[in-house]
Every structure is written in structure tokens, then in C-alpha cells.
Write a protein that holds these residues in place. Structure first.
Motif, PDB file in Angstrom:
ATOM      1  N   ALA B 112     -13.857 -19.797  63.435  1.00  0.00           N
ATOM      2  CA  ALA B 112     -14.578 -20.100  64.442  1.00  0.00           C
ATOM      3  C   ALA B 112     -15.504 -21.163  63.942  1.00  0.00           C
ATOM      4  O   ALA B 112     -16.015 -22.095  64.518  1.00  0.00           O
ATOM      5  CB  ALA B 112     -15.533 -18.794  65.068  1.00  0.00           C
ATOM      6  N   SER B 113     -16.186 -20.913  62.755  1.00  0.00           N
ATOM      7  CA  SER B 113     -17.003 -21.875  62.209  1.00  0.00           C
ATOM      8  C   SER B 113     -16.675 -23.263  61.834  1.00  0.00           C
ATOM      9  O   SER B 113     -17.193 -24.194  62.163  1.00  0.00           O
ATOM     10  CB  SER B 113     -17.777 -21.257  60.744  1.00  0.00           C
ATOM     11  N   GLU B 114     -15.224 -23.217  61.142  1.00  0.00           N
ATOM     12  CA  GLU B 114     -14.500 -24.511  60.964  1.00  0.00           C
ATOM     13  C   GLU B 114     -14.250 -25.236  62.144  1.00  0.00           C
ATOM     14  O   GLU B 114     -14.302 -26.646  62.260  1.00  0.00           O
ATOM     15  CB  GLU B 114     -13.294 -24.355  60.184  1.00  0.00           C
ATOM     16  N   SER B 115     -14.132 -24.578  63.330  1.00  0.00           N
ATOM     17  CA  SER B 115     -13.894 -25.129  64.581  1.00  0.00           C
ATOM     18  C   SER B 115     -15.035 -26.040  65.055  1.00  0.00           C
ATOM     19  O   SER B 115     -14.920 -27.271  65.507  1.00  0.00           O
ATOM     20  CB  SER B 115     -13.216 -24.074  65.502  1.00  0.00           C
ATOM     21  N   LEU B 116     -16.193 -25.148  65.078  1.00  0.00           N
ATOM     22  CA  LEU B 116     -17.276 -25.731  65.221  1.00  0.00           C
ATOM     23  C   LEU B 116     -17.767 -26.964  64.601  1.00  0.00           C
ATOM     24  O   LEU B 116     -18.045 -28.102  65.142  1.00  0.00           O
ATOM     25  CB  LEU B 116     -18.741 -24.716  65.110  1.00  0.00           C
ATOM     26  N   LEU B 117     -17.597 -26.968  63.174  1.00  0.00           N
ATOM     27  CA  LEU B 117     -17.897 -28.070  62.481  1.00  0.00           C
ATOM     28  C   LEU B 117     -17.037 -29.241  62.439  1.00  0.00           C
ATOM     29  O   LEU B 117     -17.540 -30.685  62.526  1.00  0.00           O
ATOM     30  CB  LEU B 117     -18.113 -27.851  60.872  1.00  0.00           C
ATOM     31  N   ALA B 118     -15.781 -29.039  63.163  1.00  0.00           N
ATOM     32  CA  ALA B 118     -14.667 -30.054  63.224  1.00  0.00           C
ATOM     33  C   ALA B 118     -15.341 -30.984  64.481  1.00  0.00           C
ATOM     34  O   ALA B 118     -15.131 -32.173  64.588  1.00  0.00           O
ATOM     35  CB  ALA B 118     -13.661 -29.415  63.614  1.00  0.00           C
ATOM     36  N   GLU B 119     -16.002 -30.075  65.484  1.00  0.00           N
ATOM     37  CA  GLU B 119     -16.663 -30.863  66.712  1.00  0.00           C
ATOM     38  C   GLU B 119     -17.743 -31.421  66.785  1.00  0.00           C
ATOM     39  O   GLU B 119     -18.495 -32.195  67.186  1.00  0.00           O
ATOM     40  CB  GLU B 119     -16.267 -29.689  67.744  1.00  0.00           C
ATOM     41  N   ASN B 120     -18.672 -30.522  65.786  1.00  0.00           N
ATOM     42  CA  ASN B 120     -20.059 -30.785  65.589  1.00  0.00           C
ATOM     43  C   ASN B 120     -20.644 -30.874  64.342  1.00  0.00           C
ATOM     44  O   ASN B 120     -21.014 -29.855  63.841  1.00  0.00           O
ATOM     45  CB  ASN B 120     -20.952 -29.805  66.418  1.00  0.00           C
ATOM     46  N   PRO B 121     -20.765 -31.967  63.658  1.00  0.00           N
ATOM     47  CA  PRO B 121     -21.168 -32.048  62.315  1.00  0.00           C
ATOM     48  C   PRO B 121     -22.423 -31.496  61.897  1.00  0.00           C
ATOM     49  O   PRO B 121     -22.996 -31.229  60.864  1.00  0.00           O
ATOM     50  CB  PRO B 121     -20.975 -33.453  61.862  1.00  0.00           C
TER      51      PRO B 121
END
Lengths: 289, 163
Positions: B112-121
Motif C-alpha cells: 500500500a505504501s509503495e503504491s502511494l510513493l509511486a504516485e505521490n513522492p
């Protein structure tokens, strides 16, 4: 918590799906798209289909298109696509607000608008928004295509008026052409993204003098099906931001609140009145900007 | 039991299996492919422990049958490792911040966190909490998880600025 055995067919066209549904005989054949409602039901053995017809490969069943007076959604359009759609945020702001309350990123990536509607979960947000705005559903069967208004489609909790041989292909949600439109959406749940204990959606159009000329209001979670508040909508015409509190009690006449493990009926009635009031407040304020 | 043949692409590798259609993706990953990093918790889409990537989007692998995943790319928590097998920066931050107690939710939290970081740095704390809102940590160690994601985001931004 494992689904019972079933046959699996990956369909490649709407015609193939309709034929498979028509040829079911004594079998129960179910459509699977996102599976975010159906798979839990199967895991809990509340659904035990003999065959699953997977419609995810049928490209014509997904997509969002602006037709001026309405926006069409392929039944297989993912909730995530709706969340990210500029057409939806520009043309259907109520749907845009509703979809943010649907599940979590992992479920929105798979869950579809069609699946939300056909399962008739009373607390689902997209059916509520579609009901408030008087969506039309397009149903296909071997015998042909049927258009059905969404008002009246929801029969009871998890029960809808779709025939076993019918496939929901498209949902058309009207776009209001009024000059000043505002929307509001409020929900209460145990945690952000959980099933709504109660949710309320409102869209209004205002005249130049700030009085309501048109209203669409619905609630979810409060009763066994999402409810469009026709009486309150009519009573709201001609009211302004500070003049509608005396008619909010009309909500009680239109919802048949139930007690369950999450909340009592009385709690649901009180929260419904408050959330409907907030949704209307927001809608009038936004339209007045 | 009815069986079907299916080819799954998991962490870049194709494997052909004969499985019953009713087998969920998470059971297939764990029991057939022996990728036990993905955890199975509630089996009805509530806990998030089974989160994996399907074509770069996080999904719950208990709410998808493995047969449905044919033709898609699946990435599990094992696939988040660096190429040399060392922990990724995000996994490393989870370690450093002690963002796990029992570890049950960890694979889902990482996905879930990796997905967020991919979209929003540069996510806010609210963004992080929203992104992991579909993942239950029964130890309630959410604060350290939020800190680990913030640490990773900061290091990636600094790395990009210096790189």
C-alpha cells in the motif's frame, strides 16, 4: 472461508455473456467483474454459483463518456477510474465526492460501478449517487436491450430487480444543465473507507436569488436499500440556506431505519437527519459560490 | 474437483499451474508458488494483509481468483526487494522505524505504501493514513508505519535532488 467449486469462463463479448446466461438451465451462473462484493459472498458461502462468467476482458463494458446531457459508464468501469476521471469531476461532482468514500485503494482498483449497483448493498456510495441523480441502466439479454430507471431497482438488502439472464452493460447518469449547481456528500463509518453506517448525498440547483429550484437527495446505509428522498426534494424547492431546517424531519417519513450490529434504528434516524442536513448545507453553499 | 491450467506472471517470472478455479490468488501465491511473504488474514477483503500489485495497482489477492490473474503482471512483497536481494529503501525504513510488531500486516502495508510513493513522492500524513486505511495492524503500530513512509519519501526526494 473458501468459495465452493465452480466452472470458470472468461468471456470475450457481450453476446457470449448473454448466451451463457440464457443457457444456464438449472445452473446458477453469475457475472464476475471486480469481485469485491461477490468474492466475499462466495467465501462466506452466501453465494454458491455453479459458473462464474468473467467479463473483465470485454473492453466495450468499460469506459466513461460525456454525452452532454448525461455521462455514460460501462458497467465494468473501475471505481478507481471514476475517482481519477476529469469527466466525472467536471460533469458529475456528486459522483466524484461519493467515490472517494468507496472502500480503499486496493478495492477501488478492482471494484466496478456496475458491481456496486447490481449487488444492491444498502451502504454502497455509487448506487446512492446514481439514485439521487436518476440514472438509467442499460440491461442486455439474448432477447434484446432494456432501459430501466434506477429508482425502483433496489428491492431489499443485497436484492435487486435484475433477471438472471440479464447483464448490466451501461449506467447513464444525467448531467444537470442549470447554471448554479452545488453538491454535498457526508458519511459516517467506523473507519474511513469502511461500510457506511449512514451516508447522505445532495445536489441542488439555485436561482439567482439563492433559492433552491431543483434538488436530488438520497441516503444509504439507513435502510435496507438506498432511498431517494422524494418528499424532502419537493419540500426543498424555494428554500434557501437558512430556511430548510424545519423540513429535515421529513426524512423520518421516507426511511425505514433498521437496527443491526453497527447501530440502532434510532441512532440511524438521528444521524440520517444530521447528515442529510449537512449535505444540503454544503450543496447550497457550493452552488452559491 | 474441477481443474484448469493457467500461466501466471509473478515477480517477472511465468509459471504454468493446474489449479481449481475457486483457488484465490493469495492461496495460489502461498501454497502453489511458495511465495509466503504475502499473508492471508481475513479472506474476505477487510484486513489488507494479502495486498499485491496487479499491473502496478495494489489489489487484495483474497478477492481475486488465481485464474483471473492470467495475462496480468503480479508483484508480491518479494518483488519489492532490490535486484541483489537486499531490502528496498522502503523495507529498510520499516526496519529502522520499527514499523512492525508481529509483522502480520507488514507485506500489505509495504504494498500500500509503495503504491502511494509511486504516485505521490511527497505525501502528507493524511495521504499516508488514507493510503494504508485499507490495511489493519492489529498491534496498532500505525504511527511507526507512517514515520517509515515519511522517511522513505524524504530520502527518495533527497536522492533525486542529489542525483
Amino acid at each position: 472461508m473458501k468459495a465452493a467449486a465452480f466452472d470458470y469462463v472468461r468471456a470475450s463479448s457481450v453476446d457470449e455473456i448473454c448466451r451463457l446466461l440464457a443457457d444456464a438451465g438449472d445452473e446458477e451462473r453469475k457475472i464476475i467483474a471486480g469481485g469485491q462484493t461477490l468474492v466475499p459472498l462466495m467465501a462466506m458461502r452466501m453465494a454458491r454459483p455453479d459458473m462464474l462468467i468473467d467479463i473483465n476482458d470485454v473492453a466495450e463494458l468499460a469506459g466513461i463518456n460525456d454525452h452532454g446531457d448525461h455521462v455514460s459508464f460501462g458497467a465494468g468501469t473501475r471505481q478507481r477510474a471514476i475517482e481519477r476521471s476529469d469527466i466525472v469531476s467536471d460533469r458529475l461532482p456528486l459522483v466524484a465526492k461519493a467515490v472517494r468514500n468507496v472502500g480503499h485503494q486496493q478495492t477501488r482498483n478492482r471494484g466496478t460501478i456496475g458491481g456496486s449497483i447490481v449487488h444492491g448493498d444498502p451502504s454502497a456510495e455509487l448506487p446512492m449517487a446514481a439514485l439521487a441523480l436518476e440514472a438509467t441502466m442499460i440491461l442486455r439479454a439474448v432477447s434484446g436491450e432494456t432501459e430501466m430507471p434506477i429508482d425502483g431497482f433496489f428491492e431489499a438488502a443485497m436484492v435487486t430487480n435484475i433477471e438472471p439472464e440479464q447483464l448490466l452493460t451501461e449506467i447513464r447518469i444525467p448531467v444537470w444543465q442549470d447554471a448554479r449547481i452545488g453538491t454535498g456528500f457526508h458519511e459516517t463509518s467506523s473507519r474511513q473507507g469502511d461500510f457506511a453506517i449512514v451516508a447522505a448525498a445532495a445536489q441542488v440547483a439555485l436561482a439567482e436569488d439563492g433559492k433552491v429550484t431543483r434538488a436530488a437527495i438520497s441516503v444509504g446505509g439507513a435502510a435496507p436499500s438506498p432511498v431517494k428522498l422524494h418528499g424532502l426534494e419537493a419540500a426543498l424547492i424555494g428554500k434557501s440556506a437558512d430556511g430548510f431546517q424545519d423540513i429535515i424531519a421529513l426524512v423520518d417519513e421516507e426511511i425505514d431505519a433498521e437496527t443491526d450490529v453497527h447501530a440502532t434504528a434510532e441512532y440511524r434516524r438521528r444521524v440520517t437527519r444530521k447528515l442529510v442536513s449537512r449535505a444540503i448545507d454544503d450543496a447550497i453553499a457550493e452552488a452559491g459560490k | 474437483m474441477k481443474q484448469v491450467e493457467v500461466t501466471l506472471n509473478v515477480n517477472g517470472k511465468d509459471t504454468t499451474l493446474t489449479i481449481p478455479p475457486r483457488m484465490t490468488l493469495v492461496d495460489c501465491l502461498r501454497d502453489e508458488l511458495r511465495l509466503t511473504g504475502t499473508h492471508v488474514g481475513c479472506e474476505h477483503g477487510i484486513c489488507g494483509a494479502c495486498s499485491v500489485f496487479l499491473d502496478d495497482e495494489p489489489i487484495r489477492s483474497c478477492l481475486m481468483f488465481a485464474v483471473q490473474a492470467a495475462g496480468h503482471r503480479i508483484t508480491t512483497v518479494e518483488g519489492l526487494l532490490n535486484e541483489d536481494g537486499s531490502l528496498s529503501d522502503l523495507q529498510d525504513s520499516f526496519w529502522e522505524c520499527h514499523a512492525m510488531q508481529c509483522g502480520y500486516c507488514t507485506p500489505g502495508m509495504l504494498v500500500a505504501s509503495e503504491s502511494l510513493l509511486a504516485e505521490n513522492p511527497d505525501p502528507s500524513e493524511d495521504d499516508i493514513r488514507e493510503a494504508i486505511s485499507g490495511n489493519l495492524c492489529r498491534c496498532t503500530g500505525y504511527q511507526q508505519i507512517v514515520e517509515a513512509v515519511q522517511m522513505t519519501a524524504k530520502r527518495r526526494r533527497e536522492g533525486a535532488a542529489n542525483g
